[in-house]
Write a protein that holds these residues in place. Structure first.
Motif, PDB file in Angstrom:
ATOM      1  N   LYS A   1     -37.236  -3.579  29.485  1.00 47.94           N
ATOM      2  CA  LYS A   1     -37.980  -4.765  29.930  1.00 47.94           C
ATOM      3  C   LYS A   1     -38.836  -5.322  28.806  1.00 47.94           C
ATOM      4  O   LYS A   1     -38.883  -6.526  28.581  1.00 47.94           O
ATOM      5  N   GLU A   2     -39.515  -4.405  28.126  1.00 49.91           N
ATOM      6  CA  GLU A   2     -40.469  -4.813  27.091  1.00 49.91           C
ATOM      7  C   GLU A   2     -39.775  -5.581  25.963  1.00 49.91           C
ATOM      8  O   GLU A   2     -40.264  -6.617  25.494  1.00 49.91           O
ATOM      9  N   THR A   3     -38.610  -5.060  25.520  1.00 53.67           N
ATOM     10  CA  THR A   3     -37.872  -5.743  24.445  1.00 53.67           C
ATOM     11  C   THR A   3     -37.362  -7.099  24.916  1.00 53.67           C
ATOM     12  O   THR A   3     -37.453  -8.093  24.187  1.00 53.67           O
ATOM     13  N   ALA A   4     -36.846  -7.154  26.143  1.00 47.72           N
ATOM     14  CA  ALA A   4     -36.337  -8.428  26.662  1.00 47.72           C
ATOM     15  C   ALA A   4     -37.436  -9.486  26.670  1.00 47.72           C
ATOM     16  O   ALA A   4     -37.222 -10.638  26.271  1.00 47.72           O
ATOM     17  N   ILE A   5     -38.628  -9.076  27.111  1.00 46.22           N
ATOM     18  CA  ILE A   5     -39.758 -10.018  27.165  1.00 46.22           C
ATOM     19  C   ILE A   5     -40.118 -10.503  25.762  1.00 46.22           C
ATOM     20  O   ILE A   5     -40.300 -11.700  25.526  1.00 46.22           O
TER      21      ILE A   5
ATOM     22  N   GLY B   1     -28.834  -5.256  26.555  1.00 48.15           N
ATOM     23  CA  GLY B   1     -28.213  -4.304  27.472  1.00 48.15           C
ATOM     24  C   GLY B   1     -27.146  -3.485  26.777  1.00 48.15           C
ATOM     25  O   GLY B   1     -27.003  -3.541  25.557  1.00 48.15           O
ATOM     26  N   ILE B   2     -26.415  -2.733  27.580  1.00 43.79           N
ATOM     27  CA  ILE B   2     -25.384  -1.844  27.029  1.00 43.79           C
ATOM     28  C   ILE B   2     -24.017  -2.276  27.568  1.00 43.79           C
ATOM     29  O   ILE B   2     -23.709  -2.075  28.741  1.00 43.79           O
ATOM     30  N   ALA B   3     -23.212  -2.877  26.678  1.00 44.16           N
ATOM     31  CA  ALA B   3     -21.916  -3.400  27.112  1.00 44.16           C
ATOM     32  C   ALA B   3     -20.860  -2.303  27.183  1.00 44.16           C
ATOM     33  O   ALA B   3     -19.836  -2.467  27.843  1.00 44.16           O
TER      34      ALA B   3
ATOM     35  N   LYS C   1     -30.143   7.984  31.769  1.00 40.55           N
ATOM     36  CA  LYS C   1     -31.244   7.088  32.148  1.00 40.55           C
ATOM     37  C   LYS C   1     -30.875   5.629  31.944  1.00 40.55           C
ATOM     38  O   LYS C   1     -31.314   4.750  32.681  1.00 40.55           O
ATOM     39  N   LYS C   2     -30.086   5.376  30.888  1.00 39.24           N
ATOM     40  CA  LYS C   2     -29.686   3.998  30.587  1.00 39.24           C
ATOM     41  C   LYS C   2     -28.163   3.930  30.497  1.00 39.24           C
ATOM     42  O   LYS C   2     -27.589   3.992  29.407  1.00 39.24           O
ATOM     43  N   PRO C   3     -27.502   3.777  31.656  1.00 42.80           N
ATOM     44  CA  PRO C   3     -26.033   3.820  31.670  1.00 42.80           C
ATOM     45  C   PRO C   3     -25.413   2.521  31.151  1.00 42.80           C
ATOM     46  O   PRO C   3     -26.082   1.490  31.077  1.00 42.80           O
ATOM     47  N   VAL C   4     -24.143   2.621  30.777  1.00 43.37           N
ATOM     48  CA  VAL C   4     -23.374   1.424  30.416  1.00 43.37           C
ATOM     49  C   VAL C   4     -23.474   0.427  31.574  1.00 43.37           C
ATOM     50  O   VAL C   4     -23.354   0.806  32.729  1.00 43.37           O
ATOM     51  N   GLY C   5     -23.721  -0.838  31.253  1.00 43.94           N
ATOM     52  CA  GLY C   5     -23.820  -1.861  32.286  1.00 43.94           C
ATOM     53  C   GLY C   5     -25.245  -2.220  32.640  1.00 43.94           C
ATOM     54  O   GLY C   5     -25.495  -3.195  33.357  1.00 43.94           O
ATOM     55  N   LEU C   6     -26.224  -1.447  32.102  1.00 47.24           N
ATOM     56  CA  LEU C   6     -27.648  -1.752  32.349  1.00 47.24           C
ATOM     57  C   LEU C   6     -28.065  -2.948  31.486  1.00 47.24           C
ATOM     58  O   LEU C   6     -27.798  -2.966  30.282  1.00 47.24           O
ATOM     59  N   ILE C   7     -28.705  -3.928  32.097  1.00 49.03           N
ATOM     60  CA  ILE C   7     -29.056  -5.180  31.422  1.00 49.03           C
ATOM     61  C   ILE C   7     -30.493  -5.562  31.753  1.00 49.03           C
ATOM     62  O   ILE C   7     -30.903  -5.425  32.907  1.00 49.03           O
ATOM     63  N   PHE C   8     -31.247  -6.025  30.760  1.00 45.84           N
ATOM     64  CA  PHE C   8     -32.527  -6.682  31.031  1.00 45.84           C
ATOM     65  C   PHE C   8     -32.458  -8.122  30.536  1.00 45.84           C
ATOM     66  O   PHE C   8     -31.983  -8.376  29.430  1.00 45.84           O
TER      67      PHE C   8
ATOM     68  N   VAL D   1     -39.625  -8.966  17.449  1.00 46.44           N
ATOM     69  CA  VAL D   1     -39.840  -7.826  18.361  1.00 46.44           C
ATOM     70  C   VAL D   1     -40.544  -6.729  17.555  1.00 46.44           C
ATOM     71  O   VAL D   1     -40.168  -6.459  16.409  1.00 46.44           O
ATOM     72  N   LYS D   2     -41.579  -6.129  18.134  1.00 53.28           N
ATOM     73  CA  LYS D   2     -42.362  -5.129  17.402  1.00 53.28           C
ATOM     74  C   LYS D   2     -41.561  -3.838  17.251  1.00 53.28           C
ATOM     75  O   LYS D   2     -40.912  -3.394  18.205  1.00 53.28           O
ATOM     76  N   SER D   3     -41.651  -3.221  16.070  1.00 52.85           N
ATOM     77  CA  SER D   3     -40.900  -1.979  15.857  1.00 52.85           C
ATOM     78  C   SER D   3     -41.428  -0.896  16.797  1.00 52.85           C
ATOM     79  O   SER D   3     -40.698  -0.021  17.236  1.00 52.85           O
ATOM     80  N   GLN D   4     -42.704  -1.002  17.164  1.00 55.93           N
ATOM     81  CA  GLN D   4     -43.312  -0.062  18.108  1.00 55.93           C
ATOM     82  C   GLN D   4     -42.648  -0.167  19.485  1.00 55.93           C
ATOM     83  O   GLN D   4     -42.397   0.841  20.150  1.00 55.93           O
ATOM     84  N   THR D   5     -42.380  -1.404  19.890  1.00 56.97           N
ATOM     85  CA  THR D   5     -41.731  -1.620  21.198  1.00 56.97           C
ATOM     86  C   THR D   5     -40.346  -0.992  21.210  1.00 56.97           C
ATOM     87  O   THR D   5     -39.951  -0.332  22.167  1.00 56.97           O
ATOM     88  N   LEU D   6     -39.619  -1.205  20.118  1.00 56.34           N
ATOM     89  CA  LEU D   6     -38.265  -0.650  20.027  1.00 56.34           C
ATOM     90  C   LEU D   6     -38.323   0.883  20.029  1.00 56.34           C
ATOM     91  O   LEU D   6     -37.491   1.542  20.642  1.00 56.34           O
ATOM     92  N   ARG D   7     -39.338   1.417  19.338  1.00 51.12           N
ATOM     93  CA  ARG D   7     -39.455   2.866  19.238  1.00 51.12           C
ATOM     94  C   ARG D   7     -39.860   3.479  20.579  1.00 51.12           C
ATOM     95  O   ARG D   7     -39.283   4.460  21.028  1.00 51.12           O
ATOM     96  N   LEU D   8     -40.843   2.849  21.238  1.00 54.36           N
ATOM     97  CA  LEU D   8     -41.370   3.420  22.485  1.00 54.36           C
ATOM     98  C   LEU D   8     -40.447   3.207  23.681  1.00 54.36           C
ATOM     99  O   LEU D   8     -40.246   4.104  24.492  1.00 54.36           O
ATOM    100  N   HIS D   9     -39.897   2.004  23.794  1.00 56.82           N
ATOM    101  CA  HIS D   9     -39.149   1.656  25.014  1.00 56.82           C
ATOM    102  C   HIS D   9     -37.655   1.511  24.782  1.00 56.82           C
ATOM    103  O   HIS D   9     -36.879   1.482  25.739  1.00 56.82           O
ATOM    104  N   GLY D  10     -37.236   1.393  23.529  1.00 59.39           N
ATOM    105  CA  GLY D  10     -35.815   1.210  23.223  1.00 59.39           C
ATOM    106  C   GLY D  10     -35.433  -0.258  23.214  1.00 59.39           C
ATOM    107  O   GLY D  10     -36.154  -1.109  23.734  1.00 59.39           O
TER     108      GLY D  10
END
Lengths: 411, 411
Positions: free
Chosen positions: B329-333, B353-355, B363-370, B316-325
């Protein structure tokens, strides 16, 4: 204070669904000094439910019912209770808003039949259900209490813990009970029993129960009486004596899990962990990450189920796999060192074995496991054999591996 | 034929241990036309156990008891039964050999107190226990049967399935019952109910039960009667109609699990799978590898719990993690494509996701999953939100991810 528990639903009566609710409630009531004297299971028939209400209220002070509050046509408990208590249904706005917001959070339109769950009897208190759409309903009649709760265990527990427990605690004036469970692993029930044979007389009658599972033997000490500090002293004394005899085979107390204990040790020692799993197939990682905050010490895992991935992800030498096989001391050691080195953690825990039912040979039978820990104190490896079915072997192996890591950390 | 079930042990009575045995036995007896009419739970006191024997034998033909056959001093069931039936204990050589060999296989000396388990009453048949050291014991008295079995569920089940079930089947002459469970996921109970509202009249009264859990809603159809082919036809007809209405939300039948269904599809299509898990922490890998033979299609998993490992193991690109977290979606892909490409499988399944309970934001609550699937038909990604506690979110997320893979394979 005496209580009855009624579980409602054909699926309980026929054994299709486990009666976890009755067990949970017995246990929780016991903790607050309320004795459960009657347990009834009935199906989804109005007459049977009404009869159960009558019988339970006659002999006890508190009746807790679970089941039959869902939105569909086979859920009839509320209807029966309304008739039994000669109540009327009215709309509860707070409940309706709560149901709406649950569906909204999931981005789904509320189906029409869920509206019925917001209709509550006029003679009841509504107990908030943070985990679902059906609220708990508390009826009072001549100093007696009857409570309806949904059958979904998570929802029932949320209602009980959220508001009901506190109310019932205030009502109770029973004896005090203290329970301590000492959790052991890696030792047979009979061996624990022999080690403790010197204490049999000291233990009050029925005070020590052995609760064996394939993950270990739990020792439950129960002391009851009127004077809390006397009880506490007795329990501490016994608990210390048993710990003195059994030592490190005791990994935790009460509800503590192995992954919790291991997590605490890693945190204390400021060490990070990675794992390499073959036969346990992710179960160790799953258990470790059940602990909230595990991301502080757990980096991740390589589940190298195939031999190719053992080489690719962990750097196990193809020569090692060829000479000794994937299930061997040598492979376990290379997996532990590989995961530690490649993924960059202080400790590496590895496991390889044969979960079965296929894949066993005379020399390497189903249930044979090698586990290794690599860390600052060097690399150690252990061989174990487990009996039973595939899932059983996976669970036993994961427990043993986590225990091996615990003992490594305690050294 | 009517039966009673007695569960013995303070831990059942107090709710410390779940009464899984009674549920299993009710269910198994139902399948062979024997109706359970009485369930009793008693503690470890001789008088109570004797009283339960008496009461149960008075009202039924068959009494099945579990619990209290272990090697320790709080196990008293056999002693009470010997007295009750005026029998005498004698050594059973076969059982002793079996106990010895179990300890030998594990490389442990047999503790002395296990020898007592080989002492059996002279008026009984010994039922072999392949999973443990305490055999089942079958007493007969005036055409009635009382069976003692150990309380460890695995051992009780092995005895029941191994020899007892066949004996009881021969005794039974009851009605035939057929049960089919259709398993759905990704749809609310109320939504299933609305879709099936047209069928309510067609369904015989009480024939359809909704069994909701957080993993999906099971629909259980039960039909009973004297003529087996009539029952079977009715059941097939109903089952087909419901399947026609609900379509692909039904993933399996009866005891089929999602991992079994996904495994069968992968095998049929001759495709291999790797997984990349973050928030589910190995649970998907664990479930997939619970299926015996899963090594035919499952290569392994990268549990990239930390961000560093998302880069290191999955690219996974460090840029993707930095830009989108990490939860995006981007990280999952990138995780799905990364695991598929790097570990070399036909398909890659990824989840992030966030367990909870920590780590959530507005914006990204607990329980959000991609979740994402990468494969020969391209890469797809999906966003889901789950409510509840950490373990609950892990389980819901793992089920949803496996279901997403199933639907991808069906396309």
């Amino acid at each position: 204070m005496k209580a009855a528990i009624i579980t409602i639903g054909n699926e309980i009566l026929s054994g299709m669904t486990l009666d976890t609710n009755a067990a949970y409630l017995s246990q929780e009531l016991g903790k607050i000094g309320i004795e459960v004297v009657l347990k009834i299971s009935v199906g989804d028939r109005p007459a049977d439910i009404g009869q159960a209400f009558k019988q339970a209220l006659a002999g006890t002070d508190i009746v807790l019912c679970t089941g039959g509050l869902g939105p569909t046509s086979d859920d009839i408990t509320k209807r029966v209770a309304v008739k039994f208590f000669k109540a009327k249904l009215k709309l509860d706005k707070g409940t309706l808003e709560h149901i709406h917001s649950r569906f909204a959070k999931r981005g789904i339109e509320m189906p029409a039949c869920n509206r019925g769950q917001a209709m509550v009897p006029n003679k009841t208190e509504v107990l908030f259900n943070p985990e679902g759409t059906a609220p708990g309903l508390l009826f009072k009649k001549a100093k007696k209490i009857l409570v309806l709760m949904p059958g979904v265990p998570r929802e029932m527990k949320a209602i009980f813990a959220g508001s009901l427990k506190e109310r019932l605690t205030a009502l109770s004036k029973g004896m005090d009970i203290r329970v301590v469970t000492l959790r052991t692993t890696g030792i047979a029930e009979s061996a624990v029993s022999e080690k403790l044979s010197g204490f049999e007389k000291e233990l009050a009658k029925g005070a020590l129960a052995y609760l064996p599972t394939h993950l270990g033997v739990d020792l439950r000490l129960t002391i009851s009486g009127k004077n809390l500090s006397v009880i506490d002293n007795k329990l501490n004394d016994l608990s210390e004596k048993i710990t003195g005899v059994l030592g490190h085979v005791i990994y935790g107390k009460d509800d503590q899990t192995m992954e919790e204990v291991v997590g605490r040790l890693l945190k204390e020692k400021k060490l990070t962990l990675t794992t390499a799993e073959s036969c346990s197939g992710g179960l160790i990682a799953d258990r470790i990450t059940n602990i909230s905050g595990s991301s502080d010490y757990y980096l991740g895992s390589a589940i190298a189920y195939s031999n190719i991935l053992k080489e690719k992800m962990l750097g196990v030498k193809s020569q090692t796999l060829r000479l000794h096989g994937a299930v061997s001391k040598e492979t376990a050691i290379e997996m532990a060192n590989g995961v530690r080195g490649r993924l960059g953690s202080d400790l590496g825990l590895a496991i390889t074995g044969i979960a079965g039912p296929g894949g066993g040979t005379d020399k390497k039978p189903v249930g044979l496991i090698f586990m290794a820990v690599a860390g600052p104190k060097g690399t150690v490896v252990e061989e174990r054999r487990f009996l039973g079915q595939r899932r059983h072997i996976k669970e036993s192996a994961a427990q043993a591996a986590l225990n091996m890591l615990r003992l490594y950390l305690l050294k």
